[in-house]
Design a protein around this motif. Structure first.
Motif, PDB file in Angstrom:
ATOM      1  N   PHE A   1      -3.621   7.949  16.076  1.00  0.00           N
ATOM      2  CA  PHE A   1      -4.546   7.604  15.005  1.00  0.00           C
ATOM      3  C   PHE A   1      -5.238   6.292  15.305  1.00  0.00           C
TER       4      PHE A   1
ATOM      5  N   GLN B   1      -0.419  11.570   3.473  1.00  0.00           N
ATOM      6  CA  GLN B   1      -0.891  12.334   4.623  1.00  0.00           C
ATOM      7  C   GLN B   1      -0.645  13.808   4.364  1.00  0.00           C
TER       8      GLN B   1
ATOM      9  N   TYR C   1      -2.518   3.770  16.525  1.00  0.00           N
ATOM     10  CA  TYR C   1      -1.155   4.100  16.137  1.00  0.00           C
ATOM     11  C   TYR C   1      -0.762   5.410  16.820  1.00  0.00           C
TER      12      TYR C   1
ATOM     13  N   PHE D   1       4.574  -0.129   8.527  1.00  0.00           N
ATOM     14  CA  PHE D   1       4.720   1.140   7.833  1.00  0.00           C
ATOM     15  C   PHE D   1       6.188   1.534   7.721  1.00  0.00           C
TER      16      PHE D   1
ATOM     17  N   PHE E   1       0.839  -1.196   0.000  1.00  0.00           N
ATOM     18  CA  PHE E   1       0.000   0.000   0.000  1.00  0.00           C
ATOM     19  C   PHE E   1       0.878   1.252   0.000  1.00  0.00           C
TER      20      PHE E   1
ATOM     21  N   PHE F   1      -8.073   5.160   8.094  1.00  0.00           N
ATOM     22  CA  PHE F   1      -7.617   5.939   9.241  1.00  0.00           C
ATOM     23  C   PHE F   1      -8.598   7.044   9.623  1.00  0.00           C
ATOM     24  N   GLY F   2      -8.636   7.325  10.915  1.00  0.00           N
ATOM     25  CA  GLY F   2      -9.330   8.501  11.394  1.00  0.00           C
ATOM     26  C   GLY F   2      -8.463   9.741  11.169  1.00  0.00           C
ATOM     27  N   GLN F   3      -8.984  10.893  11.578  1.00  0.00           N
ATOM     28  CA  GLN F   3      -8.296  12.158  11.338  1.00  0.00           C
ATOM     29  C   GLN F   3      -7.209  12.456  12.379  1.00  0.00           C
TER      30      GLN F   3
ATOM     31  N   PHE G   1       6.908   9.363  12.338  1.00  0.00           N
ATOM     32  CA  PHE G   1       7.014   7.915  12.376  1.00  0.00           C
ATOM     33  C   PHE G   1       5.765   7.315  12.996  1.00  0.00           C
TER      34      PHE G   1
ATOM     35  N   SER H   1       9.014   4.697   7.279  1.00  0.00           N
ATOM     36  CA  SER H   1       9.212   5.900   8.097  1.00  0.00           C
ATOM     37  C   SER H   1       8.707   7.170   7.410  1.00  0.00           C
TER      38      SER H   1
ATOM     39  N   ARG I   1       1.517  -5.628   4.242  1.00  0.00           N
ATOM     40  CA  ARG I   1       0.817  -6.614   5.059  1.00  0.00           C
ATOM     41  C   ARG I   1       1.303  -7.975   4.589  1.00  0.00           C
TER      42      ARG I   1
ATOM     43  N   LEU J   1      -5.563   6.398   1.490  1.00  0.00           N
ATOM     44  CA  LEU J   1      -4.991   5.405   0.586  1.00  0.00           C
ATOM     45  C   LEU J   1      -4.827   5.983  -0.817  1.00  0.00           C
TER      46      LEU J   1
ATOM     47  N   LYS K   1      -3.057   0.347  -3.976  1.00  0.00           N
ATOM     48  CA  LYS K   1      -2.693  -0.897  -3.310  1.00  0.00           C
ATOM     49  C   LYS K   1      -2.409  -1.981  -4.345  1.00  0.00           C
TER      50      LYS K   1
ATOM     51  N   PHE L   1       3.570   7.424   2.823  1.00  0.00           N
ATOM     52  CA  PHE L   1       3.941   6.238   3.587  1.00  0.00           C
ATOM     53  C   PHE L   1       3.697   4.979   2.769  1.00  0.00           C
TER      54      PHE L   1
ATOM     55  N   ASN M   1      -1.903  17.954   8.988  1.00  0.00           N
ATOM     56  CA  ASN M   1      -2.982  17.932   9.980  1.00  0.00           C
ATOM     57  C   ASN M   1      -4.160  17.051   9.571  1.00  0.00           C
ATOM     58  N   GLN M   2      -3.873  16.039   8.775  1.00  0.00           N
ATOM     59  CA  GLN M   2      -4.930  15.118   8.370  1.00  0.00           C
ATOM     60  C   GLN M   2      -4.509  13.679   8.636  1.00  0.00           C
ATOM     61  N   GLY M   3      -5.462  12.781   8.481  1.00  0.00           N
ATOM     62  CA  GLY M   3      -5.173  11.361   8.601  1.00  0.00           C
ATOM     63  C   GLY M   3      -4.561  10.815   7.327  1.00  0.00           C
ATOM     64  N   LEU M   4      -4.307   9.511   7.322  1.00  0.00           N
ATOM     65  CA  LEU M   4      -3.711   8.873   6.153  1.00  0.00           C
ATOM     66  C   LEU M   4      -4.815   8.458   5.180  1.00  0.00           C
TER      67      LEU M   4
ATOM     68  N   TYR N   1       0.153   5.290   1.146  1.00  0.00           N
ATOM     69  CA  TYR N   1      -0.759   6.258   1.742  1.00  0.00           C
ATOM     70  C   TYR N   1      -0.162   7.654   1.620  1.00  0.00           C
TER      71      TYR N   1
ATOM     72  N   PHE O   1      -0.104  -4.140   9.920  1.00  0.00           N
ATOM     73  CA  PHE O   1       0.442  -3.331   8.840  1.00  0.00           C
ATOM     74  C   PHE O   1       1.814  -2.828   9.281  1.00  0.00           C
TER      75      PHE O   1
END
Lengths: 115, 115
Positions: free
Chosen positions: B90, A38, B35, A105, A34, B106-108, B42, A107, A94, A46, A49, A90, A41-44, A36, A103
């Motif tokens: 997260f 980011q 996470y 990840f 995968f 993922f959430g925010q 990281f 760095s 898996r 996708l 994949k 990122f 100030n947000q989540g990851l 991702y 998962f």
């Protein structure tokens, strides 16, 4: 031990130039791969994949990645980047035969697109 | 509807306090994760639950205690907060069975600042 390596912590590139973000993983056994993104100030989110089938995978926002089993790599590419692509990227892996729930990840690689 | 939602988004608290972060997913997934993302971006896995059972418990101080009341919820309680706990936390979910929906959503994030 299973691991994911993103060799470049930062990649500066000019707008409209091509870019490649590198990802290598530790094992040649069956993998799900995968990428991702980011944004600040947000989540990851996708991007794309690879589960099986064609080794060239296309994702959102014009990104694509190629699965290379012999080199255990899954590099992300975009032929022409935009300022809006500036973000942290990122790679994640898996290992369904080893620990399906986990998962791994990398760095992260900070892509900085300059005008 | 947000797929993975966590509250609060920001949390500022003093050292020694106890705080909780809540997470809910409406994707019907059977696995949820916490996470921790440090200042260098990281991502470190802390915990994972599958069908309300703890399946991943990485090296995390026992001041951190996850709780999963049902498949759709995974909360994180932190006792005696320390400065080093400051990070973005997260929540994520995925499907571990059936061979589909294999990415993590993922959430925010919750930005925790301990002062």
């Amino acid at each position: 031990a299973q691991s994911v390596t993103q060799l470049d912590s930062q990649v500066p590139v000019f707008e409209e130039a091509p870019v490649e973000l590198r990802c290598n993983y530790s094992s040649s056994v069956s993998v799900y791969l995968f990428w991702y993104v980011q944004y600040p100030n947000q989540g990851l989110q996708l991007l794309l994949k690879y589960l099986s089938g064609s080794t060239l995978v296309k994702g959102i926002n014009g990104f694509e990645a190629e699965f290379n089993k012999s080199q255990t790599s899954f590099h992300l590419r975009k032929p022409s980047v935009h300022i809006s692509d500036t973000a942290e990227y990122f790679c994640a892996v898996r290992f369904p035969l080893y620990n399906f729930n986990k998962f791994y990840f990398g760095s992260g690689t900070k892509l900085n697109v300059k005008p | 509807d947000t797929a993975v939602s966590q509250t609060p988004k920001y949390l500022v608290t003093q050292m020694g306090n106890d705080k909780s972060i809540k997470c809910e997913q409406n994707l019907g997934h059977d696995t949820m994760y916490w996470y921790k993302q440090d200042s260098k971006k990281f991502l470190k896995i802390m915990f994972s639950y599958n069908n309300k059972e703890l399946i991943i418990n990485e090296t995390v101080p026992n001041r951190f205690s996850p709780k999963s009341p049902d498949k759709a919820h995974l909360n994180l309680h932190i006792n005696s907060l320390e400065l080093g706990d400051s990070a973005v936390y997260f929540c994520a979910s995925s499907q571990a069975s059936g061979g589909w929906n294999t990415e993590a959503f993922f959430g925010q994030g919750t930005r925790l600042t301990v002062v």
